[in-house]
Design a protein around this motif. Structure first.
Motif, PDB file in Angstrom:
ATOM      1  N   GLY A  84      -9.087  63.150  87.469  1.00  0.00           N
ATOM      2  CA  GLY A  84      -7.860  63.768  88.103  1.00  0.00           C
ATOM      3  C   GLY A  84      -8.018  63.892  89.442  1.00  0.00           C
ATOM      4  O   GLY A  84      -8.991  63.042  90.304  1.00  0.00           O
ATOM      5  N   GLY A  85      -7.346  64.576  90.285  1.00  0.00           N
ATOM      6  CA  GLY A  85      -7.022  64.785  91.815  1.00  0.00           C
ATOM      7  C   GLY A  85      -8.503  65.082  92.413  1.00  0.00           C
ATOM      8  O   GLY A  85      -8.838  65.990  91.763  1.00  0.00           O
ATOM      9  N   ILE A  86      -8.680  64.413  93.582  1.00  0.00           N
ATOM     10  CA  ILE A  86      -9.647  65.012  94.387  1.00  0.00           C
ATOM     11  C   ILE A  86      -8.979  66.267  95.342  1.00  0.00           C
ATOM     12  O   ILE A  86      -8.086  66.012  96.282  1.00  0.00           O
ATOM     13  CB  ILE A  86     -10.349  63.917  95.319  1.00  0.00           C
ATOM     14  CG1 ILE A  86     -10.722  62.619  94.217  1.00  0.00           C
ATOM     15  CG2 ILE A  86     -11.546  64.561  96.025  1.00  0.00           C
ATOM     16  CD1 ILE A  86     -10.990  61.377  95.062  1.00  0.00           C
ATOM     17  N   ASP A  87      -9.558  67.421  95.239  1.00  0.00           N
ATOM     18  CA  ASP A  87      -9.109  68.410  96.004  1.00  0.00           C
ATOM     19  C   ASP A  87      -9.665  68.108  97.556  1.00  0.00           C
ATOM     20  O   ASP A  87     -10.515  67.291  97.982  1.00  0.00           O
ATOM     21  CB  ASP A  87      -9.947  69.516  95.668  1.00  0.00           C
ATOM     22  CG  ASP A  87      -9.381  70.269  94.233  1.00  0.00           C
ATOM     23  OD1 ASP A  87      -8.392  69.647  93.895  1.00  0.00           O
ATOM     24  OD2 ASP A  87     -10.092  70.930  93.692  1.00  0.00           O
ATOM     25  N   PRO A  88      -8.779  68.555  98.404  1.00  0.00           N
ATOM     26  CA  PRO A  88      -9.116  68.606 100.011  1.00  0.00           C
ATOM     27  C   PRO A  88     -10.614  68.851 100.332  1.00  0.00           C
ATOM     28  O   PRO A  88     -10.929  70.164 100.065  1.00  0.00           O
ATOM     29  CB  PRO A  88      -8.179  69.245 100.639  1.00  0.00           C
ATOM     30  CG  PRO A  88      -6.867  69.472  99.788  1.00  0.00           C
ATOM     31  CD  PRO A  88      -7.548  69.377  98.227  1.00  0.00           C
ATOM     32  N   GLY A  89     -11.496  67.863 100.981  1.00  0.00           N
ATOM     33  CA  GLY A  89     -12.610  68.359 101.471  1.00  0.00           C
ATOM     34  C   GLY A  89     -13.591  68.085 100.131  1.00  0.00           C
ATOM     35  O   GLY A  89     -14.975  68.246 100.302  1.00  0.00           O
ATOM     36  N   GLU A  90     -13.383  67.823  98.971  1.00  0.00           N
ATOM     37  CA  GLU A  90     -14.199  67.661  97.939  1.00  0.00           C
ATOM     38  C   GLU A  90     -14.588  66.053  97.843  1.00  0.00           C
ATOM     39  O   GLU A  90     -13.881  65.203  98.187  1.00  0.00           O
ATOM     40  CB  GLU A  90     -13.387  67.969  96.785  1.00  0.00           C
ATOM     41  CG  GLU A  90     -14.167  67.885  95.374  1.00  0.00           C
ATOM     42  CD  GLU A  90     -13.548  68.304  93.934  1.00  0.00           C
ATOM     43  OE1 GLU A  90     -14.107  68.966  93.201  1.00  0.00           O
ATOM     44  OE2 GLU A  90     -12.296  67.716  93.991  1.00  0.00           O
ATOM     45  N   HIS A  91     -15.968  65.931  97.580  1.00  0.00           N
ATOM     46  CA  HIS A  91     -16.317  64.626  97.373  1.00  0.00           C
ATOM     47  C   HIS A  91     -16.019  64.041  95.941  1.00  0.00           C
ATOM     48  O   HIS A  91     -16.057  64.657  94.958  1.00  0.00           O
ATOM     49  CB  HIS A  91     -17.970  64.401  97.330  1.00  0.00           C
ATOM     50  CG  HIS A  91     -18.664  63.306  97.608  1.00  0.00           C
ATOM     51  ND1 HIS A  91     -18.913  62.477  96.449  1.00  0.00           N
ATOM     52  CD2 HIS A  91     -19.121  62.579  98.550  1.00  0.00           C
ATOM     53  CE1 HIS A  91     -19.284  61.417  96.747  1.00  0.00           C
ATOM     54  NE2 HIS A  91     -19.660  61.402  98.031  1.00  0.00           N
ATOM     55  N   PRO A  92     -15.543  62.703  96.052  1.00  0.00           N
ATOM     56  CA  PRO A  92     -15.205  62.058  94.898  1.00  0.00           C
ATOM     57  C   PRO A  92     -15.944  62.319  93.508  1.00  0.00           C
ATOM     58  O   PRO A  92     -15.574  62.480  92.561  1.00  0.00           O
ATOM     59  CB  PRO A  92     -14.961  60.549  95.195  1.00  0.00           C
ATOM     60  CG  PRO A  92     -14.729  60.492  96.618  1.00  0.00           C
ATOM     61  CD  PRO A  92     -15.614  61.776  97.151  1.00  0.00           C
ATOM     62  N   ILE A  93     -17.137  61.991  93.767  1.00  0.00           N
ATOM     63  CA  ILE A  93     -18.420  62.130  92.599  1.00  0.00           C
ATOM     64  C   ILE A  93     -18.277  63.813  92.100  1.00  0.00           C
ATOM     65  O   ILE A  93     -18.267  63.908  90.831  1.00  0.00           O
ATOM     66  CB  ILE A  93     -19.552  61.711  93.199  1.00  0.00           C
ATOM     67  CG1 ILE A  93     -19.576  60.114  93.382  1.00  0.00           C
ATOM     68  CG2 ILE A  93     -20.716  61.926  91.908  1.00  0.00           C
ATOM     69  CD1 ILE A  93     -19.257  59.279  92.301  1.00  0.00           C
ATOM     70  N   ALA A  94     -18.312  64.697  92.860  1.00  0.00           N
ATOM     71  CA  ALA A  94     -18.021  66.005  92.533  1.00  0.00           C
ATOM     72  C   ALA A  94     -16.882  66.215  91.877  1.00  0.00           C
ATOM     73  O   ALA A  94     -16.935  67.065  90.727  1.00  0.00           O
ATOM     74  CB  ALA A  94     -18.251  66.882  93.806  1.00  0.00           C
ATOM     75  N   ALA A  95     -15.719  65.752  92.256  1.00  0.00           N
ATOM     76  CA  ALA A  95     -14.358  65.887  91.511  1.00  0.00           C
ATOM     77  C   ALA A  95     -14.437  65.122  90.366  1.00  0.00           C
ATOM     78  O   ALA A  95     -13.747  65.746  89.387  1.00  0.00           O
ATOM     79  CB  ALA A  95     -13.267  65.091  92.449  1.00  0.00           C
ATOM     80  N   LEU A  96     -15.050  64.250  90.099  1.00  0.00           N
ATOM     81  CA  LEU A  96     -15.239  63.320  88.722  1.00  0.00           C
ATOM     82  C   LEU A  96     -16.003  64.368  87.807  1.00  0.00           C
ATOM     83  O   LEU A  96     -15.409  64.444  86.590  1.00  0.00           O
ATOM     84  CB  LEU A  96     -15.707  62.194  88.849  1.00  0.00           C
ATOM     85  CG  LEU A  96     -15.890  61.130  87.743  1.00  0.00           C
ATOM     86  CD1 LEU A  96     -14.588  61.145  87.077  1.00  0.00           C
ATOM     87  CD2 LEU A  96     -16.522  59.971  87.908  1.00  0.00           C
TER      88      LEU A  96
END
Length: 148
Positions: free
Chosen positions: A48-60
């Motif tokens: 899903g979406g990447i939160d503002p300031g979030e690293h893409p890998i952490a978001a995944l």
């Protein structure tokens, strides 16, 4: 240039760019998907979406746990595509920029915590037709052509 899948761009519509990350989680001949009940029932690649300031890998990692309850190990980035769509849950017309990763399911931690989502294992060959959008299906087909 990033390949587009799905609906054509409506030149009179304003779109908000929404970067997101998604995982192809294969175990043997099966793939872990998420079934989203609303707004339209469909099988999807977890993510899903990447939160503002979030690293893409952490978001995944966050998104996969929320939608499937599984912890994963990311193998590598597979590719990216975009699609232009209306997101009724946000009342938003979006240009979704979808980055797809290959990953391994490591361990089920819990049931999905995202409301309306269910973790579903299905045969990879079924997923090629049952995933809800053309981009997810194309990326899965690409993954199947690559050595494991």
């Amino acid at each position: 240039m990033i390949r587009r899948f799905g609906e054509p761009v409506n030149s009179t519509q304003r779109y908000t760019r929404r970067p997101g990350v998604y995982a192809i989680l294969r175990l043997g001949d099966d793939i872990l998907t998420t079934h989203q009940a609303q707004p339209v029932p469909e099988f999807q690649l977890p993510g899903g979406g990447i939160d503002p300031g979030e690293h893409p890998i952490a978001a995944l990692h966050r998104e996969v746990i929320e939608e499937t309850g599984w912890r994963i190990a990311i193998t590598r980035r597979l590719g990216v595509f975009r699609r232009f769509t209306f997101m009724p849950e946000y009342e938003l017309w979006a240009e979704k920029v979808c980055t797809i990763y290959l990953a391994r399911p490591i361990r089920a931690l819990s049931a999905p915590t995202e409301p309306g989502h269910t973790a579903v294992w299905m045969p990879v060959r079924d997923a090629l037709t049952m995933l809800g959008n053309d981009g997810d299906r194309a990326m899965l087909a690409r993954a199947l052509r690559q050595p494991r």
